[in-house]
Design a protein around this motif. Structure first.
Motif, PDB file in Angstrom:
ATOM      1  N   ASP A  69       0.724  -1.231  -0.001  1.00 21.73           N
ATOM      2  CA  ASP A  69      -0.026  -0.027   0.020  1.00 21.73           C
ATOM      3  C   ASP A  69       0.740   1.082  -0.128  1.00 21.73           C
ATOM      4  N   LYS A  70       1.794   1.228   0.867  1.00 16.98           N
ATOM      5  CA  LYS A  70       2.767   2.364   0.800  1.00 16.98           C
ATOM      6  C   LYS A  70       3.459   2.561  -0.562  1.00 16.98           C
ATOM      7  N   GLN A  71       3.895   1.626  -1.197  1.00 16.07           N
ATOM      8  CA  GLN A  71       4.679   1.957  -2.552  1.00 16.07           C
ATOM      9  C   GLN A  71       3.653   2.252  -3.475  1.00 16.07           C
ATOM     10  N   ASP A  72       2.346   1.683  -3.422  1.00 20.07           N
ATOM     11  CA  ASP A  72       1.207   1.996  -4.551  1.00 20.07           C
ATOM     12  C   ASP A  72       1.066   3.573  -4.168  1.00 20.07           C
ATOM     13  N   ALA A  73       1.028   3.985  -2.780  1.00 20.71           N
ATOM     14  CA  ALA A  73       0.762   5.441  -2.349  1.00 20.71           C
ATOM     15  C   ALA A  73       1.747   6.332  -3.232  1.00 20.71           C
ATOM     16  N   ALA A  74       3.207   5.857  -3.035  1.00 23.24           N
ATOM     17  CA  ALA A  74       4.164   6.838  -3.720  1.00 23.24           C
ATOM     18  C   ALA A  74       3.768   6.758  -5.204  1.00 23.24           C
ATOM     19  N   LEU A  75       3.699   5.830  -5.908  1.00 22.22           N
ATOM     20  CA  LEU A  75       3.426   6.070  -7.169  1.00 22.22           C
ATOM     21  C   LEU A  75       1.993   6.515  -7.779  1.00 22.22           C
ATOM     22  N   ASP A 124      10.069  -0.288   0.759  1.00 30.12           N
ATOM     23  CA  ASP A 124       8.976  -1.040   1.178  1.00 30.12           C
ATOM     24  C   ASP A 124       7.995  -0.003   2.002  1.00 30.12           C
ATOM     25  N   ASP A 125       8.695   1.210   2.430  1.00 28.61           N
ATOM     26  CA  ASP A 125       8.071   2.115   3.343  1.00 28.61           C
ATOM     27  C   ASP A 125       7.541   3.354   2.331  1.00 28.61           C
ATOM     28  N   GLY A 126       7.671   3.156   0.965  1.00 32.68           N
ATOM     29  CA  GLY A 126       7.223   4.252  -0.041  1.00 32.68           C
ATOM     30  C   GLY A 126       8.468   5.026  -0.401  1.00 32.68           C
ATOM     31  N   THR A 127       9.597   5.037   0.211  1.00 36.89           N
ATOM     32  CA  THR A 127      10.611   6.065  -0.060  1.00 36.89           C
ATOM     33  C   THR A 127      11.081   5.759  -1.456  1.00 36.89           C
ATOM     34  N   ILE A 128      11.286   6.761  -2.396  1.00 36.78           N
ATOM     35  CA  ILE A 128      11.493   6.840  -3.877  1.00 36.78           C
ATOM     36  C   ILE A 128      13.051   7.355  -4.076  1.00 36.78           C
ATOM     37  N   GLU A 129      13.558   6.476  -4.683  1.00 34.71           N
ATOM     38  CA  GLU A 129      14.963   6.789  -5.304  1.00 34.71           C
ATOM     39  C   GLU A 129      14.767   6.792  -6.812  1.00 34.71           C
ATOM     40  N   PHE A 139      20.138  -4.489  -4.924  1.00 33.33           N
ATOM     41  CA  PHE A 139      19.095  -5.081  -5.607  1.00 33.33           C
ATOM     42  C   PHE A 139      17.712  -4.796  -4.551  1.00 33.33           C
ATOM     43  N   SER A 140      16.713  -4.921  -5.539  1.00 37.00           N
ATOM     44  CA  SER A 140      15.388  -4.624  -4.946  1.00 37.00           C
ATOM     45  C   SER A 140      14.366  -4.579  -6.169  1.00 37.00           C
ATOM     46  N   ASP A 141      12.805  -4.272  -5.797  1.00 36.84           N
ATOM     47  CA  ASP A 141      12.054  -3.830  -6.927  1.00 36.84           C
ATOM     48  C   ASP A 141      12.216  -2.545  -7.486  1.00 36.84           C
ATOM     49  N   PHE A 142      12.139  -2.673  -8.809  1.00 34.61           N
ATOM     50  CA  PHE A 142      12.334  -1.347  -9.764  1.00 34.61           C
ATOM     51  C   PHE A 142      11.273  -1.226 -10.665  1.00 34.61           C
ATOM     52  N   ILE A 143      10.714   0.156 -10.755  1.00 31.79           N
ATOM     53  CA  ILE A 143       9.705   0.619 -11.478  1.00 31.79           C
ATOM     54  C   ILE A 143       9.973   1.500 -12.557  1.00 31.79           C
ATOM     55  N   ILE A 144       9.364   1.230 -13.742  1.00 32.13           N
ATOM     56  CA  ILE A 144       9.654   2.240 -14.882  1.00 32.13           C
ATOM     57  C   ILE A 144       8.628   3.197 -14.848  1.00 32.13           C
ATOM     58  N   VAL A 145       9.026   4.529 -15.068  1.00 34.88           N
ATOM     59  CA  VAL A 145       8.089   5.821 -14.916  1.00 34.88           C
ATOM     60  C   VAL A 145       8.428   6.605 -15.894  1.00 34.88           C
ATOM     61  N   TYR A 146       7.321   7.187 -16.480  1.00 35.44           N
ATOM     62  CA  TYR A 146       7.659   8.065 -17.680  1.00 35.44           C
ATOM     63  C   TYR A 146       7.209   9.369 -16.876  1.00 35.44           C
ATOM     64  N   GLU A 147       8.184  10.541 -16.951  1.00 39.21           N
ATOM     65  CA  GLU A 147       8.015  11.777 -16.286  1.00 39.21           C
ATOM     66  C   GLU A 147       8.088  12.711 -17.309  1.00 39.21           C
ATOM     67  N   GLY A 148       7.580  12.652 -18.456  1.00 39.54           N
ATOM     68  CA  GLY A 148       6.999  13.691 -19.564  1.00 39.54           C
ATOM     69  C   GLY A 148       5.683  13.940 -19.491  1.00 39.54           C
ATOM     70  N   ASP A 149       5.344  14.983 -20.083  1.00 40.00           N
ATOM     71  CA  ASP A 149       3.824  15.385 -20.491  1.00 40.00           C
ATOM     72  C   ASP A 149       3.061  14.776 -21.460  1.00 40.00           C
ATOM     73  N   GLU A 150       3.869  14.106 -22.500  1.00 41.94           N
ATOM     74  CA  GLU A 150       3.127  13.893 -23.569  1.00 41.94           C
ATOM     75  C   GLU A 150       2.328  12.482 -23.355  1.00 41.94           C
ATOM     76  N   THR A 151       1.348  12.133 -24.107  1.00 43.58           N
ATOM     77  CA  THR A 151       0.397  11.190 -24.290  1.00 43.58           C
ATOM     78  C   THR A 151       0.802  10.004 -25.371  1.00 43.58           C
ATOM     79  N   PRO A 152       0.756   8.855 -24.928  1.00 39.53           N
ATOM     80  CA  PRO A 152       0.934   7.700 -26.243  1.00 39.53           C
ATOM     81  C   PRO A 152       0.114   8.100 -27.245  1.00 39.53           C
ATOM     82  N   ILE A 153       0.464   8.024 -28.649  1.00 38.44           N
ATOM     83  CA  ILE A 153      -0.443   8.071 -29.821  1.00 38.44           C
ATOM     84  C   ILE A 153      -0.801   6.634 -30.001  1.00 38.44           C
TER      85      ILE A 153
END
Length: 305
Positions: free
Chosen positions: A165-171, A225-230, A248-262
Motif C-alpha cells: 500500500d505504501k509503495q502504491d501510494a508513493a506511485l 517498502d516504506d514508500g521512499t523513492i530513489e 538489488f530490489s524492486d524497480f519501477i519504470i516511470v514516464y516523467e514527460g507530459d506527452e500522451t501515447p499515440i
C-alpha cells in the motif's frame, strides 16, 4: 568456437594453440531441454570463449563449477572490455534465474587481479535482459555468501502487482510502464544479498518506447517498502532501458514527460498535437491579417466615395 568438419564419426579441426579442446553440440535458439539435462552455454572474455556445462530446472539455470584452467583461458592476458560474460540468450524465454558457484566467481575475480588486466565485471545475459556486477560488488557477494556455497541471481519482470500500500501510494499519479525484480539469494543461508558495499550492478531490460513518447523521459525508480523513492540514472540504448544501482530490489519504470501515447486510429497527442496547434495558430493569424487588410482597403474606398 573453431571451424570443424565431421566424417565417419570423427571430427577434424585446426588447433589454435590452446592446451585442450571441448567438443560440444550446437543448440538453436529457444531450446527447452528436459529437466535435469546438461547442456552448454558460452562463457567469454574479450578474446577467448569456452562452453560451460549448465543444468536447466524450470526457470533456473544451474552453472556447474568452472575448471580453473578454463577461467584462466577466458581471462587471458589482455582484456579491453573488462567483462566476463555468461550468455543465456539462446535459452528459453522463461529463464529468469541462474545459480552461480561462488568458488568459480571468486576465481574469476582473483584471476583478473593476478593477470593485472582490465577485467572488472561479470555479466549474465538472460533471454530478457542482463545484469552486470562490477568487481567491488562481486567481492561483497563472495564475502557475504562465502566461497563454499552457491547463490541464485534473479532478474524478472513482475509488473506492479507485488507493491504494498505504501509503495502504491508513493506511485499514485505517476505514469508507470512496468516493473522488475532483481535479487541475489544465498542457497546456504537463504539470505538475500543486497548490499554491494560500494559496488555497482548495471541492469538492462528490453523496452519499446510507445509512439509519441520520448525515450529520455523514461526513468527507473527504486521504491522502498516504506514508500521512499530513489530515482536512478537511466538511459535508453539499442532498445533497452539501462540503469545502475548499488543494491538489488524492486524497480519501477516511470514516464516523467507530459506527452500522451499515440494510439493507432485515435486522436494525435504529445509532440504531434503541439505541431498541429502551432499550424492552427499560424493559419488563424494569417486569416486575421488578410481580414484587417481587406477591412482597411474597404474603409479607404468608402472615404474616397
Amino acid at each position: 568456437s573453431l571451424s570443424s568438419t565431421i566424417s565417419d564419426s570423427s571430427i577434424s579441426f585446426t588447433t589454435d594453440g590452446s592446451n585442450y579442446y571441448v567438443v560440444w553440440e550446437k543448440k538453436s535458439g529457444g531450446e527447452t531441454p528436459d529437466p535435469g539435462d546438461t547442456i552448454t552455454v558460452p562463457v567469454r572474455g574479450d578474446e577467448n570463449e569456452i562452453h560451460a556445462d549448465v543444468t536447466i530446472d524450470g526457470d533456473t539455470v544451474e552453472l556447474h563449477e568452472l575448471d580453473f584452467d578454463e577461467i584462466d583461458h577466458i581471462i587471458g592476458d589482455h582484456v579491453n572490455t573488462g567483462i566476463v560474460e555468461i550468455d543465456l540468450t539462446n535459452l528459453d524465454e522463461k529463464i529468469t534465474k541462474i545459480e552461480l558457484p561462488m568458488a568459480s566467481i571468486k576465481h574469476i575475480v582473483e584471476a583478473a587481479e593476478e593477470a593485472h588486466n582490465d577485467t572488472e565485471a561479470l555479466q549474465i545475459d538472460f533471454p530478457h535482459g542482463s545484469v552486470k556486477l562490477d568487481d567491488k560488488a562481486l567481492r561483497a557477494i563472495i564475502d557475504t555468501a562465502g566461497e563454499e556455497t552457491t547463490a541464485i541471481l534473479v532478474l524478472e519482470s513482475v509488473g506492479t502487482e507485488r507493491l504494498n500500500d505504501k509503495q502504491d501510494a508513493a506511485l499514485d499519479g505517476q505514469k508507470v510502464y512496468g516493473g522488475y525484480e532483481a535479487y541475489l539469494v544465498c542457497n546456504t543461508t537463504g539470505i538475500r544479498i543486497s548490499d554491494f558495499k560500494g559496488g555497482v550492478a548495471t541492469l538492462s531490460v528490453p523496452f519499446e518506447i510507445p509512439n509519441g513518447l520520448k525515450a529520455e523521459k523514461f526513468t527507473v525508480w527504486y521504491v522502498a517498502d516504506d514508500g521512499t523513492i530513489e530515482k536512478l540514472d537511466t538511459y535508453y540504448k539499442d532498445g533497452h532501458l539501462v540503469w545502475a544501482v548499488g543494491h538489488f530490489s524492486d524497480f519501477i519504470i516511470v514516464y516523467e514527460g507530459d506527452e500522451t501515447p499515440i494510439t493507432p486510429g485515435g486522436a494525435q497527442t504529445g509532440d504531434n498535437l503541439m505541431i498541429w496547434l502551432w499550424v492552427t495558430i499560424a493559419v488563424l493569424a494569417a486569416s486575421m491579417i488578410f481580414f484587417l487588410i481587406f477591412w482597411k482597403r474597404r474603409k479607404q474606398d468608402e472615404a474616397k466615395s
